[in-house]
Scaffold this active site. Structure first.
Site, PDB file in Angstrom:
ATOM      1  N   CYS A   1      -1.058 -14.971  -2.368  1.00  0.00           N
ATOM      2  CA  CYS A   1      -0.868 -15.258  -0.949  1.00  0.00           C
ATOM      3  C   CYS A   1      -0.945 -16.758  -0.686  1.00  0.00           C
ATOM      4  O   CYS A   1      -1.177 -17.202   0.429  1.00  0.00           O
ATOM      5  CB  CYS A   1      -1.879 -14.499  -0.093  1.00  0.00           C
TER       6      CYS A   1
ATOM      7  N   PHE B   1     -10.160  -7.604  -6.443  1.00  0.00           N
ATOM      8  CA  PHE B   1     -10.223  -8.320  -5.159  1.00  0.00           C
ATOM      9  C   PHE B   1      -9.920  -7.326  -4.035  1.00  0.00           C
ATOM     10  O   PHE B   1      -9.036  -7.518  -3.208  1.00  0.00           O
ATOM     11  CB  PHE B   1      -9.218  -9.486  -5.113  1.00  0.00           C
TER      12      PHE B   1
ATOM     13  N   ASP C   1     -14.994  -6.278  -6.020  1.00  0.00           N
ATOM     14  CA  ASP C   1     -15.004  -7.423  -5.104  1.00  0.00           C
ATOM     15  C   ASP C   1     -16.362  -8.105  -5.191  1.00  0.00           C
ATOM     16  O   ASP C   1     -17.367  -7.470  -5.533  1.00  0.00           O
ATOM     17  CB  ASP C   1     -14.731  -6.976  -3.655  1.00  0.00           C
TER      18      ASP C   1
ATOM     19  N   ARG D   1       0.847  -1.214   0.000  1.00  0.00           N
ATOM     20  CA  ARG D   1       0.000   0.000   0.000  1.00  0.00           C
ATOM     21  C   ARG D   1       0.871   1.248   0.000  1.00  0.00           C
ATOM     22  O   ARG D   1       0.594   2.216  -0.714  1.00  0.00           O
ATOM     23  CB  ARG D   1      -0.929   0.005   1.222  1.00  0.00           C
TER      24      ARG D   1
ATOM     25  N   ASP E   1      -4.961  -8.731  -6.230  1.00  0.00           N
ATOM     26  CA  ASP E   1      -4.590  -9.393  -4.965  1.00  0.00           C
ATOM     27  C   ASP E   1      -5.655 -10.419  -4.590  1.00  0.00           C
ATOM     28  O   ASP E   1      -6.430 -10.223  -3.655  1.00  0.00           O
ATOM     29  CB  ASP E   1      -4.446  -8.327  -3.863  1.00  0.00           C
TER      30      ASP E   1
HETATM   31  N1  SAH Z   1      -6.652  -6.827  -1.609  1.00  0.00           N
HETATM   32  C1  SAH Z   1      -7.373  -6.914  -0.364  1.00  0.00           C
HETATM   33  C2  SAH Z   1      -7.427  -8.339   0.154  1.00  0.00           C
HETATM   34  C3  SAH Z   1      -8.008  -9.330  -0.824  1.00  0.00           C
HETATM   35  S1  SAH Z   1      -8.716 -10.708  -0.052  1.00  0.00           S
HETATM   36  C4  SAH Z   1      -6.769  -5.952   0.654  1.00  0.00           C
HETATM   37  O1  SAH Z   1      -5.669  -5.468   0.414  1.00  0.00           O
HETATM   38  O2  SAH Z   1      -7.397  -5.689   1.675  1.00  0.00           O
HETATM   39  C5  SAH Z   1      -9.593 -11.414  -1.337  1.00  0.00           C
HETATM   40  C6  SAH Z   1     -10.898 -10.729  -1.685  1.00  0.00           C
HETATM   41  O3  SAH Z   1     -11.327 -11.302  -2.901  1.00  0.00           O
HETATM   42  C7  SAH Z   1     -12.037 -10.922  -0.706  1.00  0.00           C
HETATM   43  O4  SAH Z   1     -12.531  -9.655  -0.347  1.00  0.00           O
HETATM   44  C8  SAH Z   1     -13.110 -11.711  -1.461  1.00  0.00           C
HETATM   45  O5  SAH Z   1     -14.421 -11.234  -1.193  1.00  0.00           O
HETATM   46  C9  SAH Z   1     -12.754 -11.418  -2.882  1.00  0.00           C
HETATM   47  N2  SAH Z   1     -13.052 -12.442  -3.883  1.00  0.00           N
HETATM   48  C10 SAH Z   1     -12.749 -13.759  -3.850  1.00  0.00           C
HETATM   49  N3  SAH Z   1     -13.061 -14.342  -5.018  1.00  0.00           N
HETATM   50  C11 SAH Z   1     -13.563 -13.372  -5.820  1.00  0.00           C
HETATM   51  C12 SAH Z   1     -14.032 -13.334  -7.159  1.00  0.00           C
HETATM   52  N4  SAH Z   1     -14.033 -14.436  -7.926  1.00  0.00           N
HETATM   53  N5  SAH Z   1     -14.448 -12.155  -7.659  1.00  0.00           N
HETATM   54  C13 SAH Z   1     -14.431 -11.049  -6.896  1.00  0.00           C
HETATM   55  N6  SAH Z   1     -13.976 -11.019  -5.641  1.00  0.00           N
HETATM   56  C14 SAH Z   1     -13.557 -12.165  -5.101  1.00  0.00           C
END
Ligand code: SAH
Length: 396
Positions: free
Chosen positions: A339, A227, A249, A211, A299
């Site tokens: 991750c 995501f 998301d 970030r 991510d």
């Molecule tokens: N980048 C974020 C953390 C990501 S965690 C940060 O920095 O805070 C992964 C996220 O992906 C979750 O919020 C989950 O709701 C979302 N997610 C998982 N599979 C998904 C998909 N196929 N399409 C959209 N969102 C998804």
């Protein structure tokens, strides 16, 4: 206390102080492990280690001490104090949200403590450490002096589930819980952790360094945050002067928090900047529409949770990166993350490379950034390194 006798010749990993004892190394067990305590000794009867006992896990014991010491409240206090000193040395200014104890990386296998302002979340990741809740809570209270400690017990669920270790660093929210947010700051930015219903312990603290880097290069740029969860990357980008940031998301609860985060930091909330969609579908539509962005952040959640998943996960990472790469302007950036602990830096680099060939785009790796220094990784347990972020710059 249960006494675990190793098979002859199976003491090598314990001798290297690796904290995971796999059930396959154990010849026989004696005694009662209901207090969570395990003593490990070699075929000749010599005591090697003590740790927490998880009868239903492939990792039958997490080792805390090597030699004769039995883990107790005093040991927990010492380990927590060492962890606190490390944070005091490495945390950036105006940062009250951080990981205070990182399991194996702080020689506390199976225990996470995340701190959000004056609230601490103690996450017990194994069946064995769940049994030590009273002493661990007491030690956390004494060392970190929070106003309140919340305890999450995600251990039994993991240990009984697949009988396979889940990747580290991935405490999950209990589905359906009522949300409860706690305010904290990160490098002066205001955030909320959803400590009861959110993912992990409520916020992705591990992405702080990424970030910060995004904030440093975002000025005047457009950012597509895939995501996004609660939109931490977008807030950092806007703080760095980004022209626009869009969160994508699948979770409405996550996007609701993302809106609150923008408001809390004084940024406008435009409905078109919050997209509830499956990222794969959303990306295809954007590629189809010929969109371009200055910065794309990708991510995703861990696609591989066990070894058998790695091939499928590699395909998922490749597909998503291929599409994301198509959206980046020449001169722009893609921050792409994994991750999955089971996907190494090397493998991730190869996946991203083949995505770039398929996308017909050339990128260069400008930086590799993982979790921040409040997520230390023990040399004895390299499995603790799970987060990989490649900063890819599109040169042409
Ligand atoms: N980048 C974020 C953390 C990501 S965690 C940060 O920095 O805070 C992964 C996220 O992906 C979750 O919020 C989950 O709701 C979302 N997610 C998982 N599979 C998904 C998909 N196929 N399409 C959209 N969102 C998804």
């Amino acid at each position: 206390m249960i006494r675990l006798r190793l098979k002859p010749g199976r003491e090598a990993s314990v001798a290297r102080r690796h904290p995971w004892l796999f059930s396959g190394a154990v010849a026989s067990a004696e005694g009662d492990g209901s207090d969570g305590h395990a003593e490990v000794f070699d075929a000749g009867g010599r005591t090697l280690a003590h740790g927490s006992f998880s009868p239903d896990s492939q990792i039958v014991a997490r080792l805390w001490t090597f030699g004769g010491r039995i883990p107790d409240a005093a040991l927990f206090r010492e380990r927590f104090e060492a962890a606190r000193r490390l944070r005091e040395a490495v945390l950036p200014a105006e940062t009250t949200g951080f990981r205070a104890v990182n399991s194996e990386g702080d020689l506390c296998p199976g225990v996470l403590v995340d701190t959000y302002g004056d609230v601490a979340v103690l996450d017990l990741l194994t069946e064995g450490t769940e049994k030590w809740e009273a002493e661990l809570t007491q030690a956390a209270r004494e060392v970190f002096s929070p106003r309140e400690i919340l305890v999450r017990r995600t251990g039994s669920e993991r240990d009984r589930g697949s009988r396979l270790p889940l990747p580290l660093g991935e405490g999950r929210g209990e589905g359906g819980a009522q949300s409860r947010t706690v305010a904290f700051t990160e490098t002066g930015l205001k955030f909320l952790a959803d400590v009861s219903a959110g993912q992990k312990t409520g916020f992705f603290l591990d992405q702080r360094d990424n970030r910060a880097r995004l904030r440093a290069l975002a000025s005047g740029r457009t950012v597509l945050n895939l995501f996004s969860y609660s939109g931490g990357f977008s807030v950092a980008a806007l703080a760095g002067g980004a022209a626009r940031a869009v969160d994508v998301d699948a979770s409405e609860a996550a996007l609701a928090l993302a809106r609150e985060h923008r408001r809390a930091n004084g940024f406008p909330v435009n409905e078109e900047d919050f997209v509830r969609a499956d990222v794969f579908d959303d990306l295809r539509a954007r590629v189809e529409a010929g969109e371009s962005w200055d910065v794309v952040v990708c991510d995703p959640p861990a696609f591989a949770r066990k070894r058998a998943d790695v091939t499928r996960a590699a395909r998922g990472y490749k597909d998503i990166n291929r599409l994301a790469m198509r959206l980046v302007y020449s001169g722009g950036w893609l921050l792409t993350c994994s991750c999955s602990g089971l996907v190494s830096w090397d493998l991730f680099g190869k996946i991203v490379f083949s995505a770039s060939l398929e996308a017909g785009r050339s990128f260069t790796i400008a930086a590799r950034l993982g979790a921040g220094a409040d997520h230390p990784v023990s040399l004895e347990c390299p499995e603790g390194e799970y987060l990989k972020g490649l900063w890819l710059s599109r040169l042409t």
